[in-house]
Design a protein around this motif. Sequence first.
Motif, PDB file in Angstrom:
ATOM      1  N   GLY A 134       0.816  -1.217   0.000  1.00 41.50           N
ATOM      2  CA  GLY A 134       0.000   0.000   0.000  1.00 41.50           C
ATOM      3  C   GLY A 134       0.841   1.254   0.000  1.00 41.50           C
ATOM      4  N   ALA A 135       1.857   1.297   0.868  1.00 43.38           N
ATOM      5  CA  ALA A 135       2.760   2.449   0.901  1.00 43.38           C
ATOM      6  C   ALA A 135       3.566   2.539  -0.387  1.00 43.38           C
ATOM      7  CB  ALA A 135       3.693   2.350   2.106  1.00 43.38           C
ATOM      8  N   GLY A 136       3.909   1.384  -0.968  1.00 40.96           N
ATOM      9  CA  GLY A 136       4.657   1.368  -2.211  1.00 40.96           C
ATOM     10  C   GLY A 136       3.885   1.975  -3.366  1.00 40.96           C
ATOM     11  N   VAL A 137       2.595   1.729  -3.434  1.00 42.57           N
ATOM     12  CA  VAL A 137       1.770   2.314  -4.490  1.00 42.57           C
ATOM     13  C   VAL A 137       1.703   3.832  -4.338  1.00 42.57           C
ATOM     14  CG1 VAL A 137      -0.580   2.461  -5.409  1.00 42.57           C
ATOM     15  CG2 VAL A 137       0.420   0.232  -4.891  1.00 42.57           C
ATOM     16  N   VAL A 138       1.592   4.310  -3.100  1.00 44.29           N
ATOM     17  CA  VAL A 138       1.580   5.760  -2.861  1.00 44.29           C
ATOM     18  C   VAL A 138       2.887   6.385  -3.352  1.00 44.29           C
ATOM     19  CG1 VAL A 138       1.486   7.587  -1.114  1.00 44.29           C
ATOM     20  CG2 VAL A 138      -0.008   5.592  -0.913  1.00 44.29           C
ATOM     21  N   LYS A 139       4.008   5.757  -3.029  1.00 44.91           N
ATOM     22  CA  LYS A 139       5.302   6.265  -3.490  1.00 44.91           C
ATOM     23  C   LYS A 139       5.387   6.226  -5.017  1.00 44.91           C
ATOM     24  CE  LYS A 139      10.310   5.717  -3.096  1.00 44.91           C
ATOM     25  NZ  LYS A 139      11.424   4.969  -2.485  1.00 44.91           N
ATOM     26  N   GLY A 140       4.792   5.195  -5.634  1.00 49.03           N
ATOM     27  CA  GLY A 140       4.789   5.103  -7.088  1.00 49.03           C
ATOM     28  C   GLY A 140       4.045   6.244  -7.745  1.00 49.03           C
ATOM     29  N   PHE A 141       3.014   6.760  -7.073  1.00 48.09           N
ATOM     30  CA  PHE A 141       2.244   7.879  -7.610  1.00 48.09           C
ATOM     31  C   PHE A 141       3.010   9.195  -7.531  1.00 48.09           C
ATOM     32  CE2 PHE A 141      -2.275   5.991  -6.855  1.00 48.09           C
ATOM     33  CZ  PHE A 141      -2.083   5.159  -7.944  1.00 48.09           C
ATOM     34  N   GLN A 142       3.785   9.364  -6.465  1.00 48.04           N
ATOM     35  CA  GLN A 142       4.481  10.640  -6.244  1.00 48.04           C
ATOM     36  C   GLN A 142       5.832  10.371  -5.588  1.00 48.04           C
ATOM     37  OE1 GLN A 142       1.791  12.920  -3.774  1.00 48.04           O
ATOM     38  NE2 GLN A 142       1.517  11.277  -2.314  1.00 48.04           N
ATOM     39  N   PRO A 143       6.803   9.815  -6.314  1.00 47.52           N
ATOM     40  CA  PRO A 143       8.074   9.389  -5.718  1.00 47.52           C
ATOM     41  C   PRO A 143       8.870  10.502  -5.046  1.00 47.52           C
ATOM     42  CG  PRO A 143       8.171   9.316  -8.122  1.00 47.52           C
ATOM     43  CD  PRO A 143       6.737   9.499  -7.749  1.00 47.52           C
ATOM     44  N   THR A 144       9.003  11.647  -5.701  1.00 44.60           N
ATOM     45  CA  THR A 144       9.811  12.728  -5.107  1.00 44.60           C
ATOM     46  C   THR A 144       9.142  13.328  -3.876  1.00 44.60           C
ATOM     47  OG1 THR A 144      10.801  13.214  -7.255  1.00 44.60           O
ATOM     48  CG2 THR A 144      10.985  14.913  -5.545  1.00 44.60           C
ATOM     49  N   PRO A 145       7.868  13.756  -3.956  1.00 47.58           N
ATOM     50  CA  PRO A 145       7.214  14.278  -2.742  1.00 47.58           C
ATOM     51  C   PRO A 145       7.180  13.267  -1.600  1.00 47.58           C
ATOM     52  CG  PRO A 145       5.928  14.814  -4.683  1.00 47.58           C
ATOM     53  CD  PRO A 145       6.992  13.857  -5.124  1.00 47.58           C
ATOM     54  N   TYR A 146       7.037  11.999  -1.940  1.00 46.92           N
ATOM     55  CA  TYR A 146       6.975  10.966  -0.907  1.00 46.92           C
ATOM     56  C   TYR A 146       8.252  10.975  -0.073  1.00 46.92           C
ATOM     57  CZ  TYR A 146       6.154   6.424   1.298  1.00 46.92           C
ATOM     58  OH  TYR A 146       5.945   5.431   2.213  1.00 46.92           O
ATOM     59  N   GLN A 147       9.389  11.057  -0.741  1.00 50.07           N
ATOM     60  CA  GLN A 147      10.671  11.034  -0.043  1.00 50.07           C
ATOM     61  C   GLN A 147      10.944  12.342   0.694  1.00 50.07           C
ATOM     62  OE1 GLN A 147      11.077   7.403  -0.356  1.00 50.07           O
ATOM     63  NE2 GLN A 147      12.993   8.317   0.298  1.00 50.07           N
ATOM     64  N   THR A 148      10.545  13.469   0.124  1.00 50.62           N
ATOM     65  CA  THR A 148      10.841  14.767   0.744  1.00 50.62           C
ATOM     66  C   THR A 148       9.874  15.109   1.879  1.00 50.62           C
ATOM     67  OG1 THR A 148       9.512  15.910  -0.930  1.00 50.62           O
ATOM     68  CG2 THR A 148      11.870  15.683  -1.361  1.00 50.62           C
ATOM     69  N   LEU A 149       8.701  14.485   1.873  1.00 53.81           N
ATOM     70  CA  LEU A 149       7.674  14.836   2.866  1.00 53.81           C
ATOM     71  C   LEU A 149       7.496  13.788   3.957  1.00 53.81           C
ATOM     72  CD1 LEU A 149       5.012  16.350   0.426  1.00 53.81           C
ATOM     73  CD2 LEU A 149       6.606  17.601   1.904  1.00 53.81           C
TER      74      LEU A 149
END
Length: 274
Positions: A134-149
Amino acid sequence: MKFPERQPIGTSAQSDKDYKEPPPAPLFEPGELSSWSFWRAGIAEFIATFLFLYITVLTVMGVKRAPNMCASVGIQGIAWAFGGMIFALVYCTAGISGGHINPAVTFGLFLARKLSLTRAVFYMIMQCLGAICGAGVVKGFQPTPYQTLGGGANTVAHGYTKGSGLGAEIIGTFVLVYTVFSATDAKRSARDSHVPILAPLPIGFAVFLVHLATIPITGTGINPARSLGAAIIYNKGHAWDDHWIFWVGPFIGAALAALYHQIVIRAIPFKSKS
């Protein structure tokens, strides 16, 4: 001398009429492994935890991306996302797997002998795998914001000690698992059958309230699978620094809730054999 329980206002007389204490689940039940109901229950836990992480972490990311809290749903919206998803998912999966969606809930029910060790371990594995996906799919949608936020990973907030974070997780999980026991109590259902009780509602509402209280402290874990899934996909040092808190705290809270419910609320060890 045997003293009767007092009758709370608004309930029918408390008696054992039409009710028998269900036998404790066996520690090991090898026959489960050849049963389709066992495997579909695990699949249901995987899908439910997957959807839980997908919706909730996506909500957290939306709040983090907003210029300020007033421009987003804020902490209240995050709490509603967590509580609302638990309400919906427990409602959907309760008849298949029991709708645990949380290793701490599974652990508490295991300690109360509501399910076997085989099933408990299987549920926990499937919950963790679902959370990671589930978290992986979220990161797949927005990889850069996911890591920075922050990726929705749980950490102890600045200004709070590790002890404060651990205490918040213990008490928060106690509230959740205590509610699960109370909402699914077979004796209560038999005794108050005239009162329509929708078990997922109080469980989801408990999750909502705990999030309101503890988001500022730990981001609110109370679910080791949720914390693990976000930590693995985010995978930065500070997400792992306090990660043990989000396993130890929920498991202690769940154990205390199981103990309290069995010994104090139900008084099962002290029941008369007559």
